[in-house]
Structures are given as C-alpha cells and as structure tokens.
Scaffold this motif. Structure first.
Motif, PDB file in Angstrom:
ATOM      1  N   PHE A   1       0.837  -1.208   0.000  1.00  0.00           N
ATOM      2  CA  PHE A   1       0.000   0.000   0.000  1.00  0.00           C
ATOM      3  C   PHE A   1       0.869   1.254   0.000  1.00  0.00           C
ATOM      4  O   PHE A   1       1.869   1.312   0.713  1.00  0.00           O
ATOM      5  CB  PHE A   1      -0.893   0.001   1.245  1.00  0.00           C
ATOM      6  N   ARG A   2       0.492   2.226  -0.797  1.00  0.00           N
ATOM      7  CA  ARG A   2       1.213   3.501  -0.792  1.00  0.00           C
ATOM      8  C   ARG A   2       0.182   4.625  -0.801  1.00  0.00           C
ATOM      9  O   ARG A   2      -0.642   4.702  -1.708  1.00  0.00           O
ATOM     10  CB  ARG A   2       2.099   3.638  -2.035  1.00  0.00           C
ATOM     11  N   ALA A   3       0.291   5.487   0.199  1.00  0.00           N
ATOM     12  CA  ALA A   3      -0.652   6.606   0.292  1.00  0.00           C
ATOM     13  C   ALA A   3      -0.125   7.802  -0.483  1.00  0.00           C
ATOM     14  O   ALA A   3      -0.227   8.928  -0.037  1.00  0.00           O
ATOM     15  CB  ALA A   3      -0.882   6.964   1.754  1.00  0.00           C
ATOM     16  N   GLU A   4       0.472   7.535  -1.654  1.00  0.00           N
ATOM     17  CA  GLU A   4       1.005   8.651  -2.431  1.00  0.00           C
ATOM     18  C   GLU A   4      -0.118   9.241  -3.259  1.00  0.00           C
ATOM     19  O   GLU A   4      -0.874   8.536  -3.901  1.00  0.00           O
ATOM     20  CB  GLU A   4       2.185   8.222  -3.303  1.00  0.00           C
ATOM     21  N   ASN A   5      -0.216  10.544  -3.212  1.00  0.00           N
ATOM     22  CA  ASN A   5      -1.325  11.194  -3.900  1.00  0.00           C
ATOM     23  C   ASN A   5      -0.958  11.449  -5.356  1.00  0.00           C
ATOM     24  O   ASN A   5      -1.023  12.559  -5.849  1.00  0.00           O
ATOM     25  CB  ASN A   5      -1.682  12.494  -3.183  1.00  0.00           C
TER      26      ASN A   5
ATOM     27  N   ARG B   1       0.324   4.754 -13.691  1.00  0.00           N
ATOM     28  CA  ARG B   1       1.223   3.687 -13.258  1.00  0.00           C
ATOM     29  C   ARG B   1       1.219   3.478 -11.745  1.00  0.00           C
ATOM     30  O   ARG B   1       1.992   2.687 -11.223  1.00  0.00           O
ATOM     31  CB  ARG B   1       2.665   3.992 -13.712  1.00  0.00           C
ATOM     32  N   HIS B   2       0.389   4.228 -11.010  1.00  0.00           N
ATOM     33  CA  HIS B   2       0.391   4.115  -9.555  1.00  0.00           C
ATOM     34  C   HIS B   2      -0.984   3.769  -8.995  1.00  0.00           C
ATOM     35  O   HIS B   2      -1.984   4.364  -9.377  1.00  0.00           O
ATOM     36  CB  HIS B   2       0.858   5.429  -8.922  1.00  0.00           C
ATOM     37  N   LEU B   3      -0.986   2.823  -8.070  1.00  0.00           N
ATOM     38  CA  LEU B   3      -2.187   2.470  -7.323  1.00  0.00           C
ATOM     39  C   LEU B   3      -1.899   2.662  -5.848  1.00  0.00           C
ATOM     40  O   LEU B   3      -0.737   2.632  -5.426  1.00  0.00           O
ATOM     41  CB  LEU B   3      -2.536   0.995  -7.559  1.00  0.00           C
TER      42      LEU B   3
HETATM   43 MN    MN Z   1       7.024   5.640  -5.989  1.00  0.00          MN
END
Ligand code: MN
Ligand code: ATP
Length: 464
Positions: free
Chosen positions: A231-235, A240-242
């Motif tokens: 899990f990544r809480a990147e906004n 290419r990002h989930l």
């Molecule tokens: Mn990254």
C-alpha cells in the motif's frame, strides 16, 4: 444438485457428435430465417461458443429474453462448424434461461465501450473481451510466479500487511487506527496523540514493502519470496500508480548483485514465456486491439540477453546522446522515464540492467561499494515501459549499516532487529521487487494500471 460443470474451454475439446450442456453469459444473438445464433462466454477462454438453435427449438417468448448479458444453459450436440474462425459449435436442442438481463437497463450492450466507461461498471466489465483477457493473463502470471520460485526451492513467506515499523522509507504509508477520531487521547500536557490507547499500543500502518521482513527469512531459509499486497498513500494520480498493489520480492542469502541480476533476468523471461505458452489467444487480442508490437516485443525480451551497464556508463551515454532532455542528466541525478526508455529503446533495443547507482539516490540498506560513492543497486529497464524491477545487494556489515542508518537520519532503535541480523550470522544477501501490476501491464499492453487490477484503489476511488 448443481455441480461444477465443464467450461466452454473444455467443450471445445469434445469430439464432434458429443452430447453436452453449455452454460454462460450471452455476448450476442442474431436471428436469420427463424434460426437463432447465440454466442456465449463463461470466462474460461477468449473464444465464445456459438450455439445454433433451429426454428422451433425454443419458445418465442423465451428466445426474446436471450439478450446480451443474460445467463443461459443449453443442451445439445457439438458439431463441426461451417462458420469461419471456429472448429466446432453447439447445435442446441433445449434452452433454459437462468437469468435475464433486460436490454433497457443492462449497461453493457453489444457495442464497444471505452475503458473509462467500463471502469464505471466494475461489476460487469469482467464480462467484456478486454477484461476477460486481462484477468486470465493476471491469473496465469500469478501461477507462473509461484511455479518459477517453487521449482527453484524458494520458500514462500507471508510478510505482515499490518506493520508497526514506520521507517521503511519506501513511500507514504496508510495509518490504521481504532482510536475514536472525534475524541483522540492526548499525551498529558501535550497536543500529541497518545497511541498507547490505540489497538497495537503504538501507531500501525499498512505495509509498503515486505523486504525487511523477508530478509529475516532469507537469513534462515536461504532463498525466499513474498507475493502479496502493498500500500502507498502517495497522492499521485498517474496511469502507473495504485494505492493498493501487489508486489513480488525474492530475497537470497549467499547471493551478490551478480546473482541478483541473473535471477531477475531469468524470472522475467520465464514469466513472459509462460504467458505466451498459456494465454496466446488473449495476447493476440491485445496485439490486435491495443498494442501492435506486443507479441514481437515480448518475444524480443524473452529471447535476448539483457544488457548490463553501471549507472556511470548510462549517464555518459545519455550525456553524449545529443538529445534535449526534459530532465537534464548529470552524474548524481536519478534516471527519469525518458532516459530509461532511451537506453532500452534507442541505445540497446532490449532490456538493460543498470547497476551501481549513487548512494544518495538509493535506500539506506543497499551495500556500499569500495568507491564510497555508489551502492550495489540495480534497476531492470524494459523497452516500452522503463523501470520494471528494482533491487540490490543488501549491506551485511554491521558498522557500515549503522553509519548509513545514522546518515539517513533514521531512528536507530526502530532497526534493532534489522541490525541484529548483521550482529549474528550475517552473510551477503540480495533481492529485488517487482510490481505485479506493472508486469501485467507490460504483458497485456494495457496503458492504465487501473485496468489490470480487479478493484483499483486510487486517490478518491475505492469502490467495492
Ligand atoms: Mn514511488
Ligand atoms: P515509482 O518510481 O514508479 O513510483 P518506486 O521507486 O516508488 O516506483 P519501489 O519502491 O522500488 O518503487 O517499489 C517496487 C516496485 O513496485 C516498483 O518497481 C514498481 O514496479 C512497483 N510500484 C511502486 N509503486 C507503485 C504503485 N503506487 N502502484 C503500483 N506499482 C508500484
């Protein structure tokens, strides 16, 4: 009793003349001179089964409800098909309507829908050609990954999804709490939240990587791998990002960066070959519909020896390319997508493994080289996508690792167990991480990561 039943994929292998029953969801129905031609699919393979129903075989009020999306069961006999593109079809004798799908309201009509529209019907997009193919490939790749590691004696380890080590540094973390958000406990005389009242008596998060825990297992079981959700809480709203994705992380004791590169290359080729051997009808569809060079590119990657160059050499190539880069390159800068693609698509025309990056742009746990400037890191870059795997040889020397933790400003006490692995029975070890969805994108030619995971989670979106 209703039992698991032969799938359409299995029916295609029956000898002409065999009596059978087929079931599935209607793709289309066409009527000609009282004869009904119904295409059904049950997800077991790309091809639809054509069912031919002679005039009078089915009551008119029933056949009227055999529309796109309806679920039916048909008894009949497999026969050689006069139609082009299919060897056999089912001559239907009796039809049962299991579940109608009124055309006025069923959202997925015969016409071709774009992928954005289909995303709004996540509970029906699975019945479309595209998503049928995507999820069969995803399934095959999952199996191939386990098969690859199991055949080589790797231990499958389940690293925790809930974690209290907040210091892995791989990306923004989702915090998990059972505290009452309307009434947070405070540390006496301070505004700080008192997490001793929280479920785990300290802050907890969803994991961003299983690597550090996998190292514990590698230093006992030698060769291990993880394959689980991260899990990544990147906004970051990119294609290419989930926020929730799956990662594969092998970790090997008694292994250096050479061995790591070798495994990564063998692994990628194995997955590609397996998918081409088991999902060719799906890949041909992607090749025809979405990505005209797909199969040629995959064959090229599976058949070529990957190029291997140090970062310093890669920078030299990029600097002397004569290109106007959007992001200028110089020794010390991280490689951007445009640089990675140049190396694989223009310079080498095949996958490239770049190694020995400047230590400043890589994680603290990567093994430092004798030059004092670079670390034993590797990125595997592939034509058409850029970085697909990131890995490294890990720092196994206690004193060097301690220095690096301090230099990175990380809390030493949080790494007691990680340092202990270097205090007791340390050994050179290495590993890498592959983003599973990035791999499925590569294999299918799909351009948006939301279209290769069953239920995508991105900023502002978490349906189901
Ligand atoms: Mn990254
Ligand atoms: P990126 O630069 O693309 O954000 P990263 O450097 O953050 O990647 P790592 O932390 O090395 O990636 O994670 C390992 C692998 O996981 C990456 O190589 C990539 O394939 C995949 N990955 C990373 N972040 C995501 C994400 N948000 N969604 C899907 N896959 C991801």
């Amino acid at each position: 009793m209703i039992r698991p039943h032969q799938t359409i994929k299995q029916l295609f292998h029956l000898a002409p003349g065999s009596e059978t029953t087929a079931q599935g969801w209607v793709k289309t129905r066409r009527d000609s001179k009282g004869v009904h031609f119904v295409q059904i699919n049950d997800g077991s393979c790309f091809a639809d089964l054509q069912i031919v129903l002679e005039a009078g075989a089915v009551a008119e009020d029933v056949i009227a409800k055999v529309t796109t999306g309806a679920c039916i069961r048909v008894k009949g006999r497999m026969v050689e098909s006069p139609a082009k593109g299919q060897a056999v079809e089912l001559r239907g004798e009796a039809l049962e309507l299991l579940g109608a799908a009124p055309p006025e309201t069923y959202p997925l009509q015969k016409k071709r829908h774009n992928l954005e529209t289909l995303r709004e019907f996540m509970h029906f997009r699975t019945r479309s050609n595209t998503f049928g193919a995507v999820f069969r490939v995803r399934n095959a790749v999952s199996y191939a990954i386990h098969k690859f590691f199991q055949e080589r004696g790797f231990l499958y380890v389940h690293t925790p999804i809930l974690t209290t080590s907040d210091a892995e540094g791989a990306g923004a973390m989702f915090q998990v709490t059972t505290l009452d958000l309307m009434n947070l406990p405070r540390v006496a005389g301070s505004a700080a939240i008192d997490f001793s009242h929280d479920f785990f008596s300290k802050p907890a998060y969803l994991t961003v990587s299983g690597q550090l825990e996998a190292e514990i297992f590698a230093l006992a079981f030698t060769n291990v791998y993880t394959f689980g959700p991260t899990f990544r809480a990147e906004n970051s709203n990119t294609p290419r990002h989930l926020a929730e994705f799956w990662m594969i992380e092998p970790e090997m004791a008694f292994c250096d960066l050479e061995g790591d590169q070798q495994l990564a290359e063998e692994f990628l080729k194995y997955i590609i070959t397996y998918t081409m051997d088991h999902c060719i009808a799906d890949l041909e569809f992607f090749n025809q519909r979405y990505e005209p060079n797909l199969i040629a590119t995959l064959e090229n990657v599976a058949g070529s020896e990957f190029a291997r160059i140090p970062y310093t050499e890669a920078v030299r190539i990029l600097e002397s390319s004569g290109r106007q880069w959007e992001f200028p390159v110089h020794w010390g800068s991280d490689l951007q997508s445009e640089h990675e693609r140049f190396l694989t698509e223009e310079t080498f025309k095949k996958p490239v493994i770049v190694t020995d990056y400047p230590k400043e742009i890589k994680a603290f746990y990567m093994r430092e080289n004798d030059d004092g400037k670079t670390v034993r890191a590797m990125d595997v870059l592939a034509p058409g996508i850029g970085e697909i795997i990131g890995g490294s040889q890990r720092e196994e020397r206690l004193d060097v690792l301690l220095d690096k933790i301090r230099a990175h400003g990380l809390p030493e006490e949080a790494y007691t167990w990680y340092l202990d692995l270097r205090r007791f029975g340390s050994v050179p070890h290495a590993g890498f991480g592959l983003g599973f969805e990035r791999m499925v994108m590569y294999l299918t030619g799909m351009k948006n990561i939301r279209d290769v995971i069953p239920f995508p989670r991105t900023p502002g979106h978490a349906e189901f």
